[in-house]
Motif scaffolding. Structure first.
Motif, PDB file in Angstrom:
ATOM      1  N   LEU A 217       0.978  -1.091  -0.083  1.00 45.79           N
ATOM      2  CA  LEU A 217      -0.109   0.025   0.091  1.00 45.79           C
ATOM      3  C   LEU A 217       0.978   1.299  -0.110  1.00 45.79           C
ATOM      4  O   LEU A 217       1.798   1.372   0.929  1.00 45.79           O
ATOM      5  N   ASP A 218       0.824   2.057  -1.079  1.00 46.43           N
ATOM      6  CA  ASP A 218       1.791   3.276  -1.054  1.00 46.43           C
ATOM      7  C   ASP A 218       0.772   4.439  -1.116  1.00 46.43           C
ATOM      8  O   ASP A 218       0.072   4.710  -2.272  1.00 46.43           O
ATOM      9  N   PRO A 219       0.559   5.102  -0.057  1.00 45.72           N
ATOM     10  CA  PRO A 219      -0.414   6.272   0.038  1.00 45.72           C
ATOM     11  C   PRO A 219      -0.030   7.438  -1.251  1.00 45.72           C
ATOM     12  O   PRO A 219      -0.858   8.312  -1.266  1.00 45.72           O
ATOM     13  N   GLU A 220       1.239   7.505  -1.172  1.00 47.60           N
ATOM     14  CA  GLU A 220       1.681   8.513  -2.098  1.00 47.60           C
ATOM     15  C   GLU A 220       1.756   8.156  -3.828  1.00 47.60           C
ATOM     16  O   GLU A 220       1.863   8.863  -4.685  1.00 47.60           O
ATOM     17  N   TYR A 221       1.165   6.964  -4.090  1.00 46.66           N
ATOM     18  CA  TYR A 221       1.092   6.280  -5.630  1.00 46.66           C
ATOM     19  C   TYR A 221       0.647   7.381  -6.388  1.00 46.66           C
ATOM     20  O   TYR A 221       0.994   7.697  -7.497  1.00 46.66           O
ATOM     21  N   GLU A 222      -0.677   7.803  -6.126  1.00 42.94           N
ATOM     22  CA  GLU A 222      -1.370   8.551  -7.148  1.00 42.94           C
ATOM     23  C   GLU A 222      -0.817   9.935  -7.405  1.00 42.94           C
ATOM     24  O   GLU A 222      -0.643  10.284  -8.343  1.00 42.94           O
ATOM     25  N   GLU A 223      -0.560  10.565  -6.092  1.00 41.66           N
ATOM     26  CA  GLU A 223      -0.043  11.774  -6.127  1.00 41.66           C
ATOM     27  C   GLU A 223       1.321  11.825  -7.145  1.00 41.66           C
ATOM     28  O   GLU A 223       1.526  12.727  -7.592  1.00 41.66           O
ATOM     29  N   LYS A 224       2.196  11.140  -6.747  1.00 38.20           N
ATOM     30  CA  LYS A 224       3.510  11.184  -7.176  1.00 38.20           C
ATOM     31  C   LYS A 224       3.796  10.253  -8.336  1.00 38.20           C
ATOM     32  O   LYS A 224       4.475  10.875  -9.314  1.00 38.20           O
ATOM     33  N   ARG A 225       3.376   9.215  -8.553  1.00 41.05           N
ATOM     34  CA  ARG A 225       3.744   8.153  -9.561  1.00 41.05           C
ATOM     35  C   ARG A 225       2.374   8.299 -10.695  1.00 41.05           C
ATOM     36  O   ARG A 225       2.579   8.564 -11.685  1.00 41.05           O
ATOM     37  N   GLY A 226       1.252   7.817 -10.208  1.00 44.62           N
ATOM     38  CA  GLY A 226      -0.041   7.747 -11.128  1.00 44.62           C
ATOM     39  C   GLY A 226       0.124   6.719 -11.860  1.00 44.62           C
ATOM     40  O   GLY A 226       0.909   5.784 -11.829  1.00 44.62           O
ATOM     41  N   PHE A 227      -0.527   6.991 -13.013  1.00 43.56           N
ATOM     42  CA  PHE A 227      -0.675   6.001 -14.080  1.00 43.56           C
ATOM     43  C   PHE A 227      -0.367   6.584 -15.512  1.00 43.56           C
ATOM     44  O   PHE A 227      -0.464   7.794 -15.735  1.00 43.56           O
ATOM     45  N   PRO A 228       0.314   5.722 -16.376  1.00 45.74           N
ATOM     46  CA  PRO A 228       0.533   6.387 -17.808  1.00 45.74           C
ATOM     47  C   PRO A 228      -0.732   6.803 -18.262  1.00 45.74           C
ATOM     48  O   PRO A 228      -1.743   6.115 -18.185  1.00 45.74           O
ATOM     49  N   GLY A 229      -0.295   7.997 -19.174  1.00 42.62           N
ATOM     50  CA  GLY A 229      -1.620   8.742 -19.659  1.00 42.62           C
ATOM     51  C   GLY A 229      -2.616   9.422 -19.143  1.00 42.62           C
ATOM     52  O   GLY A 229      -3.373   9.903 -18.947  1.00 42.62           O
ATOM     53  N   GLU A 230      -2.218   9.624 -17.508  1.00 42.55           N
ATOM     54  CA  GLU A 230      -2.794  10.259 -16.503  1.00 42.55           C
ATOM     55  C   GLU A 230      -1.953  11.202 -15.441  1.00 42.55           C
ATOM     56  O   GLU A 230      -0.758  10.841 -15.355  1.00 42.55           O
ATOM     57  N   PHE A 231      -2.613  12.439 -15.272  1.00 43.55           N
ATOM     58  CA  PHE A 231      -1.728  13.487 -14.292  1.00 43.55           C
ATOM     59  C   PHE A 231      -1.193  12.561 -13.219  1.00 43.55           C
ATOM     60  O   PHE A 231      -2.004  11.767 -12.590  1.00 43.55           O
ATOM     61  N   PRO A 232      -0.013  12.826 -12.670  1.00 46.30           N
ATOM     62  CA  PRO A 232       0.974  13.888 -13.162  1.00 46.30           C
ATOM     63  C   PRO A 232       2.088  13.425 -14.212  1.00 46.30           C
ATOM     64  O   PRO A 232       2.972  14.073 -14.642  1.00 46.30           O
ATOM     65  N   TYR A 233       1.727  12.283 -14.998  1.00 45.92           N
ATOM     66  CA  TYR A 233       2.307  11.479 -16.004  1.00 45.92           C
ATOM     67  C   TYR A 233       3.803  11.419 -15.753  1.00 45.92           C
ATOM     68  O   TYR A 233       4.546  11.094 -16.466  1.00 45.92           O
ATOM     69  N   THR A 234       4.049  11.096 -14.418  1.00 46.35           N
ATOM     70  CA  THR A 234       5.517  10.548 -14.216  1.00 46.35           C
ATOM     71  C   THR A 234       5.756   9.399 -14.798  1.00 46.35           C
ATOM     72  O   THR A 234       7.002   9.036 -15.389  1.00 46.35           O
ATOM     73  N   ARG A 235       4.678   8.505 -15.045  1.00 47.56           N
ATOM     74  CA  ARG A 235       5.101   7.134 -15.849  1.00 47.56           C
ATOM     75  C   ARG A 235       4.678   7.244 -17.341  1.00 47.56           C
ATOM     76  O   ARG A 235       4.766   5.942 -17.811  1.00 47.56           O
ATOM     77  N   GLY A 236       4.664   8.425 -17.867  1.00 48.51           N
ATOM     78  CA  GLY A 236       4.483   8.537 -19.371  1.00 48.51           C
ATOM     79  C   GLY A 236       3.164   9.312 -19.759  1.00 48.51           C
ATOM     80  O   GLY A 236       2.149   9.274 -19.279  1.00 48.51           O
ATOM     81  N   VAL A 237       3.373   9.946 -20.883  1.00 45.78           N
ATOM     82  CA  VAL A 237       2.265  10.727 -21.099  1.00 45.78           C
ATOM     83  C   VAL A 237       1.065   9.817 -21.920  1.00 45.78           C
ATOM     84  O   VAL A 237       0.018  10.570 -22.084  1.00 45.78           O
ATOM     85  N   TYR A 238       1.420   8.899 -22.427  1.00 47.23           N
ATOM     86  CA  TYR A 238       0.389   8.099 -23.262  1.00 47.23           C
ATOM     87  C   TYR A 238      -0.166   6.838 -22.330  1.00 47.23           C
ATOM     88  O   TYR A 238       0.776   6.303 -21.854  1.00 47.23           O
ATOM     89  N   GLY A 239      -1.290   6.313 -22.469  1.00 46.63           N
ATOM     90  CA  GLY A 239      -1.816   5.402 -21.884  1.00 46.63           C
ATOM     91  C   GLY A 239      -1.114   3.923 -22.072  1.00 46.63           C
ATOM     92  O   GLY A 239      -0.933   3.231 -20.943  1.00 46.63           O
ATOM     93  N   SER A 240      -0.803   3.484 -23.244  1.00 44.06           N
ATOM     94  CA  SER A 240      -0.316   2.394 -23.528  1.00 44.06           C
ATOM     95  C   SER A 240       1.389   2.528 -23.967  1.00 44.06           C
ATOM     96  O   SER A 240       1.826   1.654 -24.084  1.00 44.06           O
ATOM     97  N   MET A 241       1.802   3.544 -24.233  1.00 43.21           N
ATOM     98  CA  MET A 241       3.134   3.917 -24.397  1.00 43.21           C
ATOM     99  C   MET A 241       3.632   2.882 -25.562  1.00 43.21           C
ATOM    100  O   MET A 241       3.049   2.805 -26.477  1.00 43.21           O
ATOM    101  N   TYR A 242       5.036   2.174 -25.163  1.00 39.30           N
ATOM    102  CA  TYR A 242       5.528   1.547 -26.322  1.00 39.30           C
ATOM    103  C   TYR A 242       4.587   0.136 -26.636  1.00 39.30           C
ATOM    104  O   TYR A 242       5.102  -0.593 -27.653  1.00 39.30           O
TER     105      TYR A 242
END
Length: 551
Positions: free
Chosen positions: A46-71
């Motif tokens: 359980l990472d309480p900071e996950y959504e705020e700092k990492r999030g998901f690809p294609g979603e704010f704050p885009y840490t993990r990539g600007v597009y949902g499916s990337m490569y």
């Protein structure tokens, strides 16, 4: 708390509706099929900071990539930087690179073009076609893209002070050939602030120079909506000797300066911001470079959303090109550069770049040969198709070190950005010599570390046993100057002098009256005004810039 299955059902599915997964085996060599994404819940954390700092690809704050499916859906654009000699020679190289599998064009211009001089100008002597292709008028641009479908290939052009004029020539070629501007894709670098900071290929003073950039912000979205009218470029800042943190901070500070200038003109942030792109260096410190890309996306997203009140998610996305570090290449034992480039390219991919150029191993000695340029392209293709790094998105996320380093680079970069803001912004910091002093200190510190062997450069300050090697050298034929001079003479002889004069007068009026210059640059290009003629008009109106001596 948002769950992985929510992201798969919503964002990932929508991405696949636009671009399906590539029809390749998304499996390891042991036939293990990775998920498109992994999050803390995959290992029961359980990472309480996950959504705020990492999030998901294609979603704010885009840490993990600007597009949902990337490569998983679309690889980064493989865009090799090319240009030398005449337009004919570079056109031939373009076609060979496209045939070899390159997926986008990237144009290098020679020094006279970069400085806004025609090839037959006295100051151009000895430099024509040397560090890029010579382009002095629409006639050169027509030859440069002969036989290339401009609606099917995206083109990046590394040009700054004369960016408006060179872009206008490209658009004039498209117009004459019947292409729809609304279907054209590509990028002009057009980042004049980094010229004052690092590369020094400026013509006009900072204020009118930025005005010309904002002209493209205003005109571009309405006329060429798929075009990136700026590539805010940290690459040259890093090549001039900055650290990775300085590159990150100063590049984003430049981007914010342009945003503020556009807002002062009264432009809507959500109209221009989605077409702002970036360009970063990729150096040897593998994890630092990966963290730099991740931190850059997060900083840009948060600042655009909260500081500049952008509402369109595309305005929050930092889309970037990357290039392996030319400054890291060594003339000693040049084949070692193949390994350096491969490691740097892998860092760019793991960092989530959207486009990539890989340097050729012989660039510390001369212009790349066709063979060395092909090896550089093959390096990207091996990473893309043989390493498995594209099976899952942002595969290093969750690494204790990578996440800590991403956070730390964000923290340090924001401190520098706030310092620049307190100074009154980037232009004010340029005028005060801030960047020059900081660059000098950073590059001097690095050189001292190399000379004391605190940092080892293989083949330079350690492991220096020479390996006999004869590297072929790509030279530019001096005949290029004669060819260019003859073409310019023919252009001046055959064009309509009345149309030329009217077009240049229109450009002069726009500059004097503070109007948008882009329509007039297009008219000048179509009239076959030369680059030097257009830039001379602006030299008369704006004056030229001489960098002061800083103590």
């Amino acid at each position: 708390m948002r769950r992985k299955h929510d992201w798969l059902r919503e964002t990932y599915r929508k991405s696949l509706e636009k671009i399906p997964e590539r029809p390749v085996a998304h499996r390891t060599l042991s036939n293990i099929a990775p998920d498109p994404l992994y999050t803390p819940e995959d290992i029961g954390v359980l990472d309480p900071e996950y959504e705020e700092k990492r999030g998901f690809p294609g979603e704010f704050p885009y840490t993990r990539g600007v597009y949902g499916s990337m490569y998983r859906s679309k690889l980064w654009t493989m865009r090799m930087f090319a240009g030398f000699g005449t337009a004919e020679q570079t056109n031939e190289r373009f076609k060979k690179l496209l045939k070899a599998g390159q997926t986008g064009l990237s144009v290098a211009f020679d020094l006279p073009t970069l400085m806004g001089y025609d090839s037959d100008h006295p100051l151009s002597k000895g430099e024509v076609g040397k560090c890029g292709v010579a382009v002095s008028s629409l006639a050169d641009m027509e030859i440069l893209f002969e036989g290339i479908n401009l609606e099917e290939v995206t083109t990046s052009m590394t040009i700054n002070s004369p960016a408006n004029a060179i872009w206008a020539m490209y658009l004039a070629v498209a117009k004459k050939r019947g292409y729809d501007w609304k279907k054209l894709g590509g990028t002009i670098q057009n980042d004049i602030l980094k010229e004052f900071i690092a590369q020094k290929e400026f013509i006009f003073p900072p204020e009118p120079s930025v005005k010309l950039v904002i002209d493209t912000f205003e005109w571009g979205p309405k006329n060429v909506p798929k075009w990136n009218f700026i590539s805010v470029s940290g690459y040259h800042i890093r090549e001039a000797g900055s650290t990775a943190v300085q590159e990150l901070a100063w590049t984003l500070a430049d981007g914010f300066e342009y945003v503020e200038a556009a807002l002062k003109r009264g432009l809507d942030v959500d109209e221009f911001a989605p077409r702002i792109s970036f360009f970063f260096d990729v150096h040897n410190d593998f994890f630092e470079e990966i963290a730099k890309f991740r931190a850059a996306r997060r900083i840009w997203a948060k600042e655009m959303r909260y500081r500049y009140k952008a509402k369109n998610p595309q305005s929050w996305m930092l889309r970037t090109h990357a290039q392996t570090a030319g400054v890291s290449l060594t003339a000693q034992q040049p084949l070692n550069n193949i390994a350096r480039v491969a490691i740097q390219a892998l860092a760019a991919v793991l960092g989530g770049t959207n486009s990539l150029h890989t340097d050729a191993y012989d660039e510390a000695l001369a212009l790349p040969t066709e063979e060395s340029a092909t090896i550089a392209l093959r390096t990207q293709q091996i990473i893309a198709y043989e390493t498995g790094v594209t099976h899952t998105i942002d595969p290093l996320a969750g690494s204790y070190y990578v996440e800590w380093l991403t956070d730390e680079m964000e923290r340090q970069a924001m401190e520098i950005i706030e310092e620049i803001r307190r100074m009154g912004g980037v232009v004010r910091a340029i005028e005060e010599g801030y960047f020059l002093r900081e660059l000098a200190e950073a590059s001097y510190r690095y050189q001292q570390e190399v000379e004391r062997k605190e940092r080892i450069i293989v083949g330079v300050n350690a492991f220096t046993d020479e390996i006999p090697l004869k590297v072929p050298i790509q030279l530019v034929d001096p005949e290029v100057e004669r060819v260019q001079a003859e073409r310019l003479a023919r252009v001046r002889r055959e064009r309509d002098p009345k149309r030329v004069e009217e077009a240049l007068q229109g450009l002069r009026r726009a500059a004097v009256e503070g109007q948008n210059t882009m329509p007039h640059f297009v008219e000048c290009a179509l009239a076959y005004c030369t680059l030097g003629e257009m830039m001379d008009v602006l030299r008369e109106v704006y004056g030229t810039y001489q960098e002061p001596a800083y103590v």
